[in-house]
Design a protein around this motif. Structure first.
Motif, PDB file in Angstrom:
ATOM      1  N   ASP A 132     -13.435  10.317  -7.573  1.00 19.44           N
ATOM      2  CA  ASP A 132     -13.800   8.920  -7.831  1.00 19.44           C
ATOM      3  C   ASP A 132     -13.359   8.473  -9.222  1.00 19.44           C
ATOM      4  O   ASP A 132     -12.887   7.335  -9.401  1.00 19.44           O
ATOM      5  N   ASN A 135      -9.564   7.928  -9.144  1.00 18.31           N
ATOM      6  CA  ASN A 135      -9.261   6.691  -8.414  1.00 18.31           C
ATOM      7  C   ASN A 135      -9.564   5.455  -9.255  1.00 18.31           C
ATOM      8  O   ASN A 135      -8.804   4.477  -9.260  1.00 18.31           O
ATOM      9  N   PRO A 145      -7.671   2.652  -3.955  1.00 13.62           N
ATOM     10  CA  PRO A 145      -7.871   4.083  -4.204  1.00 13.62           C
ATOM     11  C   PRO A 145      -6.630   4.894  -3.831  1.00 13.62           C
ATOM     12  O   PRO A 145      -6.020   4.670  -2.790  1.00 13.62           O
ATOM     13  N   LYS A 148      -8.055  10.279  -1.197  1.00 10.91           N
ATOM     14  CA  LYS A 148      -9.243  10.344  -0.349  1.00 10.91           C
ATOM     15  C   LYS A 148      -9.242  11.641   0.440  1.00 10.91           C
ATOM     16  O   LYS A 148      -8.186  12.210   0.752  1.00 10.91           O
ATOM     17  N   GLN A 150      -9.816  13.930   3.769  1.00 10.91           N
ATOM     18  CA  GLN A 150      -9.759  13.807   5.215  1.00 10.91           C
ATOM     19  C   GLN A 150      -9.624  15.197   5.834  1.00 10.91           C
ATOM     20  O   GLN A 150      -9.335  16.172   5.137  1.00 10.91           O
TER      21      GLN A 150
END
Length: 370
Positions: A132, A135, A145, A148, A150
């Protein structure tokens, strides 16, 4: 070499700018000089038959740093310095795209992925903790952003089942990129002399005498774009770093798409022409890979093959078709060195393994010094 009158007159008389190195930096520097000085004579000296070093030997990653690499950078640099370096890489990629065109170098923005081995929980947790923050740091540049988490959908094994996705990362065809750059340079009347080594040089009041293996000439300005080979010609904080690479024969039903990073970027792979191109591993032998000698070692090649078999392609049979290596330029920091060395001599070196991203900008900045 015994030059004829025509050879001397056409190539070596009244040379305004001589650039050592015909890679990404050298060609971009020459093209920017041509734009500023349309009537000048620009000569590029290249040691190899093709651009030596890394420009034609890299993996074709149009990237600006994986999350784990950025997290590591934040340990030794202030956030604003890390941001500035990534911004330069991003700007360099846009300069490259604008000059060459996406189609000409097969630019594909398929995104990039970072994998973490089962034994590397510490790095994974660290990236998760910093995701975070990074980003937020990069948001002014990308307006959304960058990273992430996944799930792994590619069928890799012996890795953490959550991986990091970066939609801004892309890939290119390195050969097509360099062919197009050379084509543009030739069309602009830039002279390129291959298979010649600069053995020495002497600066005078008005120019620089450049010594090659068997003849000499004078140039008004001398620019070094030699990256990993820089220490052989002048003293700078640049260490050579060899990168070993292999590529498989075509693999049927290959679903892997995008660019992939493993072990803090020390390993990297991608799909090209339904093959897996896989490189890295210099962290296994930093001392041995700090060299300007091209070649491969059993230590690194065996590890590349093991990772292919156990992690990347556990459900595919594959054969290795070709292996090679390239020479990068590293230093105590990842910031490039672009500066004037003396009255008539300049350098743009130390690309930190990010030549595709930052090389265009370094070439422009090098030309702007003159």
């Amino acid at each position: 070499m015994h030059l004829s009158y025509w050879e001397y007159k056409s190539w070596f008389q009244n040379v305004d700018f001589t650039i050592v190195g015909s890679g990404i930096v050298g060609l971009h520097a020459a093209l920017n000089l041509r734009a500023r000085f349309p009537e000048s004579k620009i000569l590029i000296i290249e040691i190899g038959s093709l651009p030596e070093g890394a420009s034609t030997k890299n993996a074709g990653f149009a990237c600006f740093g994986s999350l784990s690499e950025i997290v590591d950078d934040l340990k030794i640099q202030a956030p604003d310095e890390v941001y500035k370096l990534i911004a330069k890489r991003w700007e360099g990629l846009q300069l490259l795209r604008n000059r060459i065109g996406d189609e000409a170098m097969d630019f594909q923005q398929n995104g990039g992925y970072e994998l973490f081995t089962e034994n590397d929980k510490e790095t994974f947790d660290e990236c998760l903790e910093q995701l975070d923050f990074v980003n937020e740091l990069l948001f002014p540049l990308f307006k959304s952003p960058v990273f992430k988490m996944q799930k792994d959908v590619f069928g890799f094994q012996k890795i953490h089942q959550r991986i990091i996705f970066n939609p801004f990362e892309a890939q290119i065809d390195t050969g097509k990129m360099m062919q197009q750059l050379l084509k543009i340079a030739y069309s602009e009347g830039i002279l390129i002399l291959n298979n010649q080594s600069v053995t020495d040089y002497q600066e005078n009041d008005l120019d620089v005498k450049v010594n090659l293996a068997d003849f000499s000439f004078s140039t008004k300005k001398l620019l070094f774009a030699t990256n990993g080979f820089s220490k052989t010609l002048f003293i700078e904080d640049v260490q050579p770093a060899r990168a070993q690479v292999l590529i498989t024969k075509p693999i049927s039903d290959l679903k892997i798409k995008g660019t992939f990073h493993l072990d803090k970027g020390y390993y990297y792979f991608r799909n090209i022409d339904n093959r897996i191109l896989f490189g890295g591993g210099r962290n296994l032998d930093f001392k041995g890979e700090t060299t300007t000698d091209f070649g491969n070692t059993n230590l690194i090649q065996n590890e590349l093959e093991r990772l292919l078999k156990e992690v990347i392609l556990p459900n595919h049979k594959f054969e290795i078709e070709h292996r090679w290596s390239g020479i990068m330029g590293m230093g105590q920091t990842k910031n490039p060195i672009v500066k004037q060395l003396s009255n008539h001599i300049y350098c743009g070196v130390r690309l930190g393994g990010m030549g595709i991203a930052i090389g265009s900008l370094v070439g422009k900045e090098l030309a702007d010094l003159v």
